[in-house]
Design a protein around this motif. Structure first.
Motif, mmCIF file in Angstrom:
data_model
loop_
_atom_site.group_PDB
_atom_site.id
_atom_site.type_symbol
_atom_site.label_atom_id
_atom_site.label_comp_id
_atom_site.label_asym_id
_atom_site.label_seq_id
_atom_site.Cartn_x
_atom_site.Cartn_y
_atom_site.Cartn_z
ATOM 1 N N LYS A 139 56.562 18.467 42.898
ATOM 2 C CA LYS A 139 55.829 19.740 42.831
ATOM 3 C C LYS A 139 56.407 20.739 43.829
ATOM 4 O O LYS A 139 56.666 21.901 43.498
ATOM 5 N N LEU A 140 56.617 20.292 45.055
ATOM 6 C CA LEU A 140 57.189 21.158 46.085
ATOM 7 C C LEU A 140 58.591 21.605 45.696
ATOM 8 O O LEU A 140 58.974 22.769 45.906
ATOM 9 N N LEU A 141 59.352 20.699 45.112
ATOM 10 C CA LEU A 141 60.704 21.009 44.651
ATOM 11 C C LEU A 141 60.684 22.118 43.611
ATOM 12 O O LEU A 141 61.391 23.128 43.728
ATOM 13 N N ASN A 142 59.881 21.941 42.572
ATOM 14 C CA ASN A 142 59.835 22.899 41.472
ATOM 15 C C ASN A 142 59.408 24.297 41.936
ATOM 16 O O ASN A 142 59.908 25.313 41.443
ATOM 17 N N GLU A 143 58.501 24.345 42.893
ATOM 18 C CA GLU A 143 57.944 25.624 43.332
ATOM 19 C C GLU A 143 58.881 26.395 44.268
ATOM 20 O O GLU A 143 58.759 27.613 44.402
ATOM 21 N N ASN A 144 59.823 25.701 44.928
ATOM 22 C CA ASN A 144 60.575 26.351 45.996
ATOM 23 C C ASN A 144 62.095 26.279 45.905
ATOM 24 O O ASN A 144 62.790 26.995 46.634
ATOM 25 N N ILE A 145 62.644 25.416 45.059
ATOM 26 C CA ILE A 145 64.084 25.174 45.087
ATOM 27 C C ILE A 145 64.904 26.434 44.820
ATOM 28 O O ILE A 145 65.922 26.688 45.483
ATOM 29 N N VAL A 146 64.479 27.272 43.898
ATOM 30 C CA VAL A 146 65.253 28.473 43.569
ATOM 31 C C VAL A 146 65.119 29.531 44.666
ATOM 32 O O VAL A 146 66.109 30.123 45.111
ATOM 33 N N GLU A 147 63.915 29.741 45.141
ATOM 34 C CA GLU A 147 63.688 30.770 46.153
ATOM 35 C C GLU A 147 64.442 30.461 47.446
ATOM 36 O O GLU A 147 65.044 31.356 48.057
ATOM 37 N N TYR A 148 64.435 29.172 47.852
ATOM 38 C CA TYR A 148 64.985 28.825 49.162
ATOM 39 C C TYR A 148 66.421 28.293 49.127
ATOM 40 O O TYR A 148 67.012 28.085 50.177
ATOM 41 N N THR A 149 66.978 28.083 47.951
ATOM 42 C CA THR A 149 68.394 27.678 47.912
ATOM 43 C C THR A 149 69.255 28.660 47.121
ATOM 44 O O THR A 149 70.479 28.535 47.121
ATOM 45 N N VAL A 150 68.615 29.644 46.473
ATOM 46 C CA VAL A 150 69.378 30.655 45.737
ATOM 47 C C VAL A 150 69.027 32.058 46.235
ATOM 48 O O VAL A 150 69.861 32.742 46.826
ATOM 49 N N PRO B 191 58.497 22.487 54.584
ATOM 50 C CA PRO B 191 58.201 21.072 54.837
ATOM 51 C C PRO B 191 59.249 20.156 54.208
ATOM 52 O O PRO B 191 60.108 20.598 53.438
ATOM 53 N N VAL B 192 59.154 18.880 54.522
ATOM 54 C CA VAL B 192 60.043 17.866 53.956
ATOM 55 C C VAL B 192 59.755 17.713 52.467
ATOM 56 O O VAL B 192 58.600 17.671 52.045
ATOM 57 N N CYS B 193 60.822 17.609 51.666
ATOM 58 C CA CYS B 193 60.647 17.516 50.217
ATOM 59 C C CYS B 193 61.268 16.236 49.637
ATOM 60 O O CYS B 193 60.675 15.579 48.799
ATOM 61 N N MET B 194 62.477 15.889 50.070
ATOM 62 C CA MET B 194 63.139 14.653 49.630
ATOM 63 C C MET B 194 63.440 13.840 50.876
ATOM 64 O O MET B 194 63.981 14.353 51.848
ATOM 65 N N TYR B 195 63.066 12.547 50.849
ATOM 66 C CA TYR B 195 63.143 11.805 52.100
ATOM 67 C C TYR B 195 63.209 10.298 51.876
ATOM 68 O O TYR B 195 62.918 9.783 50.796
ATOM 69 N N VAL C 65 75.796 24.565 46.389
ATOM 70 C CA VAL C 65 75.282 23.220 46.640
ATOM 71 C C VAL C 65 73.931 23.328 47.347
ATOM 72 O O VAL C 65 73.870 23.664 48.538
ATOM 73 N N PRO C 66 72.838 23.057 46.637
ATOM 74 C CA PRO C 66 71.524 23.052 47.276
ATOM 75 C C PRO C 66 71.164 21.658 47.772
ATOM 76 O O PRO C 66 71.738 20.657 47.328
ATOM 77 N N GLU C 67 70.220 21.602 48.697
ATOM 78 C CA GLU C 67 69.705 20.316 49.178
ATOM 79 C C GLU C 67 68.202 20.450 49.362
ATOM 80 O O GLU C 67 67.734 21.335 50.075
ATOM 81 N N SER C 68 67.455 19.556 48.724
ATOM 82 C CA SER C 68 66.001 19.678 48.755
ATOM 83 C C SER C 68 65.362 18.921 49.906
ATOM 84 O O SER C 68 64.139 18.946 50.050
ATOM 85 N N GLY C 69 66.149 18.250 50.754
ATOM 86 C CA GLY C 69 65.578 17.477 51.857
ATOM 87 C C GLY C 69 64.533 18.263 52.626
ATOM 88 O O GLY C 69 63.389 17.834 52.800
ATOM 89 N N ARG C 70 64.941 19.439 53.096
ATOM 90 C CA ARG C 70 63.991 20.367 53.710
ATOM 91 C C ARG C 70 64.439 21.800 53.419
ATOM 92 O O ARG C 70 64.236 22.700 54.200
ATOM 93 N N PHE C 71 65.055 21.942 52.256
ATOM 94 C CA PHE C 71 65.488 23.206 51.687
ATOM 95 C C PHE C 71 66.615 23.863 52.491
ATOM 96 O O PHE C 71 66.395 24.682 53.381
ATOM 97 N N SER C 72 67.823 23.461 52.153
ATOM 98 C CA SER C 72 69.051 24.007 52.706
ATOM 99 C C SER C 72 69.986 24.316 51.542
ATOM 100 O O SER C 72 69.788 23.825 50.430
#
Length: 380
Positions: free
Chosen positions: A265-276, A226-230, A364-371
């Motif tokens: 909350k969404l950022l903390n739970e997913n940023i490492v799994e989906y950008t690393v 889902p969308v995380c930063m917008y 370079v990660p991006e939390s907009g929708r996890f890229s």
């Protein structure tokens, strides 16, 4: 296909550095009150200073995004390169000065460049990498010999207190539901302004180092996340998206819909799994790379809070890079979004530390929708 080389990197930071105790002198006080989130966020992110295009005390904008970008590009000029040599200009940013025309056209106008090809890459942090990859592919396919890519941000005008005046009239609601305030207030203490520019050519420098681009891999997980930063939308209870264009003008201001929001909350739970973890597993398999290949690891992260989490993510995929190989300047320049990796690379490239044969891995990660993006460079 030919090899592609980064032959010069420059940055431009506006005005004087802004230290933590001065931030609200530039951004202003929302509702005339000090932020409750400020000290919490600053303790976590570790940023000591940043740069703003705003004038202290007045919130007057002294530089446009296009001016930041054009100033960085001008600094690329040297005895063997002039602006007339540019065949393609690719500019990435999260925060263009206008909805249209494209950001790169405004930069071209600032520089008064001859007729050339341009492209504006939109998005968040990855927009700067997308611009870099466009130039890389154009040279590699022999379409052009020389191009410039940029990443630039002028976020502070968006974070200015004047943009929250209508919403601040509903202070009672903000007091009873602090999450409404925090998702917007959080980023006021994270973001910085600045620009970086890279000169790419089909041949390396003769009298100094260059960086040969080995690969640039970009992966998006928006199909499953889902969308995380917008900005410019509201997320409804059923996870549907409602554009700012669907609201009347009063609602846009009362809800501060054009502010930047982050689902922490969404950022903390997913940023490492989906950008690393997930993307690096794919890239390791595709490129057959090993952690021991690299002398430097240049991570762009928004906060020191994520430093150890990133390290654990690397370990999870057996790609552990010790901290002594890490290079970042977040604490001194802040999170400049799409410009961050340019500003990090600029410092290392011009430091005199790099030796031929050394390799650099950039993240370079991006939390907009996890890229995410990983790209590999060799010093030549």
């Amino acid at each position: 296909m030919v090899d592609v080389y980064i032959n010069a990197i420059e940055k431009f930071m506006p005005n004087e550095p802004v230290f933590n105790d001065e931030i609200e002198d530039y951004l202003g006080y929302i509702g005339g009150k000090k932020s409750k989130a400020k000290n919490i966020v600053l303790r976590s992110n570790g940023i000591k200073r940043r740069f703003y295009v705003l004038e202290k005390g007045t919130q007057k904008q002294l530089f446009t995004n296009a001016e930041l970008c054009s100033n960085a590009i001008k600094k690329l000029q040297n005895i063997s390169f002039s602006l007339d040599d540019i065949e393609v200009l690719a500019c990435g940013t999260t925060s263009p000065d206008q909805l249209m025309p494209g950001h790169s056209l405004m930069v071209q106008g600032e520089l008064k460049l001859k007729p050339i090809e341009t492209i504006s890459t939109s998005g968040i942090c990855l927009s700067g990498v997308n611009a870099l990859k466009y130039i890389y592919l154009a040279i590699k396919s022999k379409e052009i010999l020389c191009g410039v890519s940029t990443g630039s941000e002028a976020s502070s005008p968006i974070l200015s207190a004047r943009n929250f005046e209508e919403e601040s009239k509903c202070l009672e609601e903000l007091e009873t539901n602090p999450n409404i305030a925090f998702e917007k207030d959080f980023l006021r203490w994270m973001l910085s302004d600045g620009a970086g520019a890279m000169l790419l050519q089909d041949k390396p420098n003769k009298d100094k180092i260059s960086l040969k681009i080995e690969f640039i891999d970009i992966l998006s997980y928006a199909g499953e996340m889902p969308v995380c930063m917008y900005s410019g939308l509201e997320i409804l209870e059923n996870a549907k998206i409602k554009s700012w264009r669907a609201f009347d003008q009063n609602e846009v201001m009362e809800k501060s819909l054009l502010s930047v929001r982050q689902d922490v909350k969404l950022l903390n739970e997913n940023i490492v799994e989906y950008t690393v973890v997930k993307p690096l597993q794919e890239i390791i398999k595709k490129r057959n790379i090993k952690a021991s290949d690299y002398n430097y690891f240049l991570p762009h992260y928004s906060s020191l809070y994520f430093r150890d989490k990133l390290y654990e993510g690397l370990k999870k995929v057996n790609f552990e890079i010790p901290y002594e190989k890490w290079f970042t300047n977040l604490t001194n320049f802040g999170n400049t979004g799409s410009a961050s990796i340019y500003i990090i690379l600029e410092e290392l490239f011009n430091s005199g530390k790099l030796k031929k044969g050394e390799k650099i891995l950039c993240y370079v990660p991006e939390s907009g929708r996890f890229s995410t993006a990983f790209f590999s460079l060799e010093v030549v």
